[in-house]
Design a protein around this motif. Sequence first.
Motif, short mmCIF file in Angstrom:
data_model
loop_
_atom_site.label_atom_id
_atom_site.label_comp_id
_atom_site.label_asym_id
_atom_site.label_seq_id
_atom_site.Cartn_x
_atom_site.Cartn_y
_atom_site.Cartn_z
N LYS A 1 0.82 -1.21 0.00
CA LYS A 1 0.00 0.00 0.00
C LYS A 1 0.85 1.26 0.00
CE LYS A 1 -3.80 -2.27 2.48
NZ LYS A 1 -4.48 -2.40 3.78
N LYS A 2 2.09 1.18 0.48
CA LYS A 2 3.00 2.33 0.52
C LYS A 2 4.07 2.24 -0.56
CE LYS A 2 2.42 5.05 3.01
NZ LYS A 2 1.43 6.17 2.95
N ASN A 3 3.87 1.34 -1.53
CA ASN A 3 4.79 1.17 -2.66
C ASN A 3 6.20 0.78 -2.22
OD1 ASN A 3 2.83 1.89 -4.68
ND2 ASN A 3 3.08 4.02 -4.06
N ILE A 4 6.32 0.09 -1.10
CA ILE A 4 7.61 -0.40 -0.63
C ILE A 4 7.94 -1.72 -1.31
CG2 ILE A 4 8.86 -1.24 1.41
CD1 ILE A 4 7.17 0.79 3.04
N VAL A 5 6.92 -2.55 -1.55
CA VAL A 5 7.08 -3.78 -2.32
C VAL A 5 5.98 -3.82 -3.37
CG1 VAL A 5 8.04 -5.03 -0.33
CG2 VAL A 5 5.58 -5.22 -0.84
N ASP A 6 6.10 -4.73 -4.31
CA ASP A 6 5.07 -4.99 -5.31
C ASP A 6 4.53 -6.38 -5.02
OD1 ASP A 6 3.46 -5.55 -7.47
OD2 ASP A 6 4.89 -4.80 -8.97
N ILE A 7 3.47 -6.45 -4.23
CA ILE A 7 2.96 -7.75 -3.81
C ILE A 7 2.47 -8.57 -5.00
CG2 ILE A 7 0.59 -6.97 -3.34
CD1 ILE A 7 0.60 -8.83 -0.90
N ALA A 8 1.91 -7.90 -6.00
CA ALA A 8 1.44 -8.63 -7.17
C ALA A 8 2.60 -9.33 -7.88
CB ALA A 8 0.72 -7.69 -8.13
N ALA A 9 3.73 -8.65 -7.99
CA ALA A 9 4.90 -9.26 -8.62
C ALA A 9 5.44 -10.41 -7.79
CB ALA A 9 5.99 -8.21 -8.84
N ILE A 10 5.40 -10.27 -6.47
CA ILE A 10 5.87 -11.34 -5.59
C ILE A 10 4.98 -12.56 -5.70
CG2 ILE A 10 6.21 -12.00 -3.17
CD1 ILE A 10 6.99 -9.06 -2.65
N TYR A 11 3.66 -12.33 -5.74
CA TYR A 11 2.70 -13.44 -5.74
C TYR A 11 2.41 -13.99 -7.13
CZ TYR A 11 1.39 -12.73 -0.82
OH TYR A 11 1.38 -12.65 0.55
N ASN A 12 2.53 -13.15 -8.14
CA ASN A 12 2.11 -13.56 -9.49
C ASN A 12 3.20 -14.31 -10.24
OD1 ASN A 12 -0.13 -12.15 -8.78
ND2 ASN A 12 -0.06 -10.69 -10.45
N LYS A 13 4.05 -14.99 -9.52
CA LYS A 13 5.05 -15.83 -10.18
C LYS A 13 5.01 -17.21 -9.55
CE LYS A 13 8.87 -14.31 -7.17
NZ LYS A 13 10.18 -13.63 -7.12
N ALA A 14 5.35 -18.22 -10.32
CA ALA A 14 5.32 -19.58 -9.82
C ALA A 14 6.32 -19.74 -8.68
CB ALA A 14 5.63 -20.56 -10.95
N VAL A 15 5.89 -20.40 -7.64
CA VAL A 15 6.76 -20.71 -6.51
C VAL A 15 6.93 -22.21 -6.46
CG1 VAL A 15 7.07 -20.52 -4.02
CG2 VAL A 15 5.91 -18.69 -5.26
N SER A 16 8.17 -22.67 -6.57
CA SER A 16 8.43 -24.10 -6.59
C SER A 16 7.94 -24.76 -5.33
CB SER A 16 9.92 -24.37 -6.77
OG SER A 16 10.19 -25.75 -6.63
N LYS A 17 7.24 -25.88 -5.50
CA LYS A 17 6.78 -26.66 -4.37
C LYS A 17 7.49 -28.01 -4.39
CE LYS A 17 2.72 -28.61 -4.01
NZ LYS A 17 3.04 -29.90 -3.38
N ALA A 18 8.82 -27.96 -4.54
CA ALA A 18 9.61 -29.19 -4.57
C ALA A 18 9.51 -29.89 -3.21
CB ALA A 18 11.05 -28.83 -4.89
N PRO A 19 9.67 -31.25 -3.17
CA PRO A 19 10.12 -32.10 -4.27
C PRO A 19 9.00 -32.57 -5.20
CG PRO A 19 9.91 -33.39 -2.29
CD PRO A 19 9.59 -31.98 -1.90
N ILE A 20 7.74 -32.27 -4.87
CA ILE A 20 6.65 -32.64 -5.75
C ILE A 20 6.63 -31.68 -6.95
CG2 ILE A 20 4.17 -33.07 -5.89
CD1 ILE A 20 5.72 -34.85 -3.92
N ASP A 21 6.37 -32.22 -8.13
CA ASP A 21 6.42 -31.40 -9.35
C ASP A 21 5.12 -30.61 -9.48
OD1 ASP A 21 7.13 -30.28 -11.74
OD2 ASP A 21 6.64 -32.04 -12.93
N GLN A 22 4.98 -29.59 -8.64
CA GLN A 22 3.84 -28.69 -8.71
C GLN A 22 4.36 -27.29 -8.47
OE1 GLN A 22 0.79 -29.85 -5.97
NE2 GLN A 22 0.61 -31.93 -6.75
#
Length: 492
Positions: free
Chosen positions: A436-457
């Motif tokens: 909300k204060k433009n310190i981070v871009d939460i959409a950019a942080i969340y809108n990318k795939a996050v590896s859930k290894a060791p399962i291929d998801q």
Amino acid sequence: MKSNKILYIAIALALFNSSCKKALDLKQQGVYTSDNYFRNETDAVTAVNGIYSILPEEDYIGHAECTFDVPSDDYWRSGDHGEDEGIENLTYDASNAAIRYPWKWRYEEINRATNCIINIPKITAISADIKNRSMGEAYFLRAFGYWRGMLIHGDVPIITEDDYSKQLFNVPKSPIEEVRKQIESDLLKAVDLLPESYDASNLGRVSKGTALGLLTKLYMNWEKLPEAIATGQKVISNSHYALAPNYTDNFTRANETSTEMLFSIQAVQNVLPNDFTVYYIPRPWGGYGFSQPLQGLVNEFEANDPRKAATVLSVGDKVDLGDNKGLTTFTADLSATGFAFKKYAVFNTFADGGGVDHSFVVPLMRSADIYLLVAEALIRTQGAGAGDVLINQIRHRASPLLPPVVGAGMTQLIHERRVELAGEGERHQDLMRWDKKNIVDIAAIYNKAVSKAPIDQSKTVTFVRPKNYYFPLPQVEIDKSKGVLVQNPNFK
């Protein structure tokens, strides 16, 4: 909260004894209402204990409130609650069960607290110390109920003492600014009334430091940074709320007497069990296996940071399950991500019966959180480096091997909050606050795939502003209000 434990045991025994009698053999001794219950000091203490007893509820702090942090980049939701997938992926709607569950418990907490606030002042057979303490506890716990509602939903109904006296509970939402003012008012009263600390028989009750800590968190959420600094410094400078000597101390049974534990869930094995810990423990070990750490969180820890080993169970780690079989190895098949939260994997010894420790004291607010909030406020008001002393106190407590920060800005502060408070329900709210204060871009942080290894998801979360800053009101509550409650605008 030792006195609470005695109360729970007494209630359990009373229920057991009454079940042994036939209904026709019972002689009615009296009918109690709010008007005639509050007679003496014991009644006041018992009524306040009843507010605390809500906290371990599975559909409240015991689990449901934790669900609102699973959208963050720290967690994979796991578990078998289908409704949690909508929360994690931010695809929920107002009928989602996870949104509905805690609503009634927040207002039950508010209801019980308000009942005490109205009636305890009428008691004459009570010492001034107990009356003040009990009122302070009630004000804090009411503020906490509103705090959770405000964080999750934004605008929520405020039930005033006048509404309560008139039994008027179907009231419209109040704007978030008014809700913050209500929380602030209750917390300031709690600060004035609560003691700094307690004797051994009352450990776990909220203190002056608890109210100051939540007030600091409120001011940060409110973007009142100077007020947050002034309030938080009162916690940091008071030895009653000093950091525990070792980080790991906060996640063992020894934490019951820790000065760092500003607020916690307390429970009693087999009497009033605490469901919080069981949700984080792998199913084969007697838990439910929810909320598993993601690789990105594990990677955030620096080399030589012992908080990683204290926070996360990784493949190959050894744990004593209290089953008299020696140490058990954490294996990859125990988690979808290859990790679990060690800080909540607490087990009874074999001598105590083994298995999951349902009476482990779960931290809800630690002094370390307040140190880092004040450090953040200093950085944001005075510039890089202004929070170094406080950040380094947290780092040095973790390990003298961690290099001190010099000229730390928000990047270093964000890192420190992530590793210090991992799994404690702060990450998602922190990121939204900073976005909300433009310190981070939460959409950019969340809108990318996050590896859930060791399962291929993978985990992908689409954050939409401003819609996802708050969750909708439960649709069932909208329906019950018959038009008095109006849904949040982004969910109509």
